[in-house]
Every structure is written in structure tokens, then in C-alpha cells.
Design a protein around this motif. Structure first.
Motif, PDB file in Angstrom:
ATOM      1  N   SER A 137       0.816  -1.219   0.000  1.00  0.00           N
ATOM      2  CA  SER A 137       0.000   0.000   0.000  1.00  0.00           C
ATOM      3  C   SER A 137       0.845   1.262   0.000  1.00  0.00           C
ATOM      4  O   SER A 137       0.372   2.335  -0.375  1.00  0.00           O
ATOM      5  N   ARG A 142      -6.891   1.140  -4.418  1.00  0.00           N
ATOM      6  CA  ARG A 142      -6.777   0.965  -2.977  1.00  0.00           C
ATOM      7  C   ARG A 142      -8.106   1.244  -2.274  1.00  0.00           C
ATOM      8  O   ARG A 142      -8.940   2.024  -2.757  1.00  0.00           O
ATOM      9  N   GLU A 158      -7.168  -5.287   1.041  1.00  0.00           N
ATOM     10  CA  GLU A 158      -7.171  -4.185   2.005  1.00  0.00           C
ATOM     11  C   GLU A 158      -8.474  -4.152   2.808  1.00  0.00           C
ATOM     12  O   GLU A 158      -8.462  -3.889   4.019  1.00  0.00           O
TER      13      GLU A 158
END
Length: 256
Positions: A35, A42, A86
Motif C-alpha cells: 500500500s 486501494r 485491504e
């Protein structure tokens, strides 16, 4: 090993380490490292400067304007593998927080009257929860700190000459995602004693935040500091249970 599947280690009274909580600590570490370079694809927010310590995700979900709870997190759209990773990371982090703090509070909560359903009336007459989950803030220490300590001894609870109304830190819960760095120990100072611990990847570390009404020892609060880390960046998350304070009566009179 508890019947919940994780292991609990007491390194000092009221300071517990929880192990085997995350399904795959190495994968979590890889998600965080990736990230740092990924700017577009993202779910996370963007990494920002964290004083002189390094960088942090002050709010770990980008453009998320809902209450931070499991139901809302599960509703996040994740149309790529990176976004799904994520999203899963954030959900597991919150689920794990509730697991370890539930165990911690089952051991110590009666000592300071913890009840997550209890309400309190503010000076303005509003009814608010007495206890509030706060976080997460996901951080990484950089490798260039040359001071004797990355963070000097302190408490997460902030002392004020005249206590203001609001939520005050009560219990700190840190999750650590890697241990491939050199140094980086956390050092507790309690009642004249020093207790040093080097977190391992996947650890949750729970301890009193330094609130004078919550888990003191001989009326002294828990302080902690952090030693510098090198070779690799150190990734961890900070989360808390905070207790509402109506503040000083003196301060309430000033604002009338």
C-alpha cells in the motif's frame, strides 16, 4: 492457549500479549508494504507524514463517511484483488480488536467498572456512551531516527491542568505486523520498574493507557516509550477504549 484459539502471555500485571490472533500475519505485512507504493487501486487512505516518526494512515479507509463498524466495512465495494485484500485486512483488524479486548476486559474490567452499554449525561444534557472504541491508526516508523528513543516515556492519556469534557484514553491495544527490524522494543515504566518487550509479527499488546482511574499500580500510572528500529520499517496499529469525562466543574462554569 485459550478456547478462542489465541495465546495470552502476561509480561507484567495488566500488560498482556495476545498471539495467534491473525490468520496470516505475513500476508497482512505484505498488504501494508504494497500500500505504500500503490497510489490508485486501494481501499486504504493515503500514507501521511507522522511527525518525525514516519508515516501513518490517520483514517485507514479512503472516502469512508460512515460509522466505523463491521457492518459498514463489509459494505465497501472492492472490485480488484488489491482492494479486496485491504478490505479484508481492515475487517480482520477490527474483529481482532474486539476479540482481544473482550478477553482483556473480562479479566480486568470489573476493577474499573467497564460496561460498554453504559451511558452518561454531558453538561449540555446530551446522553452519550460512557465507553467508546477509537481507531485504528496504522503507523510505520521509518529507519532514520537517531535519538536514544523513537518515542520518550509517556502515557496515551493526556493530563490537563483543568480536565476538559470528552473521551479520554483508558485501554491501549496495539497490533504489530512485522518483526524483521532491529530494535523497536516497547519499554514500560511502572511504579519505578522497567519492562521491555520486543513485539513479534501478529502480536496484540494490551495495556493501561495511563488514565489515573484505570488500572494503576500503587497509585502510579503506566508509562511507555519506544526504542528506534532499523533495517526495515516497523508497522503497527493503535486502537483504544476511551472513557467519557464530563470534565471539571470549574471548566463547565467558565462556559456558562
Amino acid at each position: 492457549m485459550t478456547d478462542t484459539g489465541f495465546t495470552v502471555v502476561e509480561i507484567y500485571p495488566n500488560i498482556l500479549v495476545y498471539k495467534n490472533v491473525f490468520k496470516d500475519p505475513l500476508k497482512n505485512y505484505e498488504i501494508l508494504k504494497r500500500s505504500s507504493d500503490n497510489k490508485e487501486d486501494r481501499v486504504f487512505g493515503q500514507w501521511e507524514k507522522w511527525s518525525h516518526f514516519g508515516k501513518y494512515l490517520s483514517y485507514p479507509v479512503s472516502d469512508f463517511n460512515k460509522e466505523f463498524n463491521l457492518e459498514n466495512l463489509k459494505s465497501i465495494e472492492a472490485d480488484t484483488e488489491i482492494k479486496q485484500d485491504e478490505k479484508s485486512f481492515i475487517i480482520e483488524l477490527l474483529e481482532s480488536f474486539y476479540k482481544v479486548t473482550e478477553d482483556y476486559l473480562s479479566r480486568y474490567g470489573k476493577e474499573f467498572g467497564f460496561d460498554k452499554d453504559e451511558k452518561i449525561k454531558t453538561y449540555e444534557g446530551d446522553i452519550v456512551p460512557l465507553w467508546q472504541m477509537y481507531g485504528p491508526s496504522i503507523c510505520k516508523y521509518h529507519e532514520e531516527i537517531t535519538d536514544a528513543m523513537s518515542m520518550t516515556y509517556h502515557s496515551d492519556f493526556i493530563r490537563e491542568p483543568i480536565p476538559s469534557p470528552g473521551y479520554k484514553f483508558g485501554i491501549t491495544a496495539n497490533a504489530y505486523f512485522n518483526d524483521d527490524y532491529i530494535g523497536g522494543e516497547i519499554d514500560f515504566f511502572v511504579n519505578g520498574e522497567l519492562v521491555k518487550y520486543k513485539p513479534e509479527a501478529g502480536d496484540w499488546l494490551l495495556f493501561p493507557s495511563g488514565h489515573p482511574e484505570i488500572l494503576t499500580k500503587n497509585d502510579t500510572v503506566y508509562l511507555h516509550g519506544v526504542f528506534p528500529s532499523s533495517k526495515e520499517e516497523k508497522y503497527f496499529s493503535r486502537m483504544y477504549w476511551r472513557k467519557y469525562s464530563v470534565g471539571s466543574e470549574e471548566l463547565s462554569l467558565i462556559h456558562i
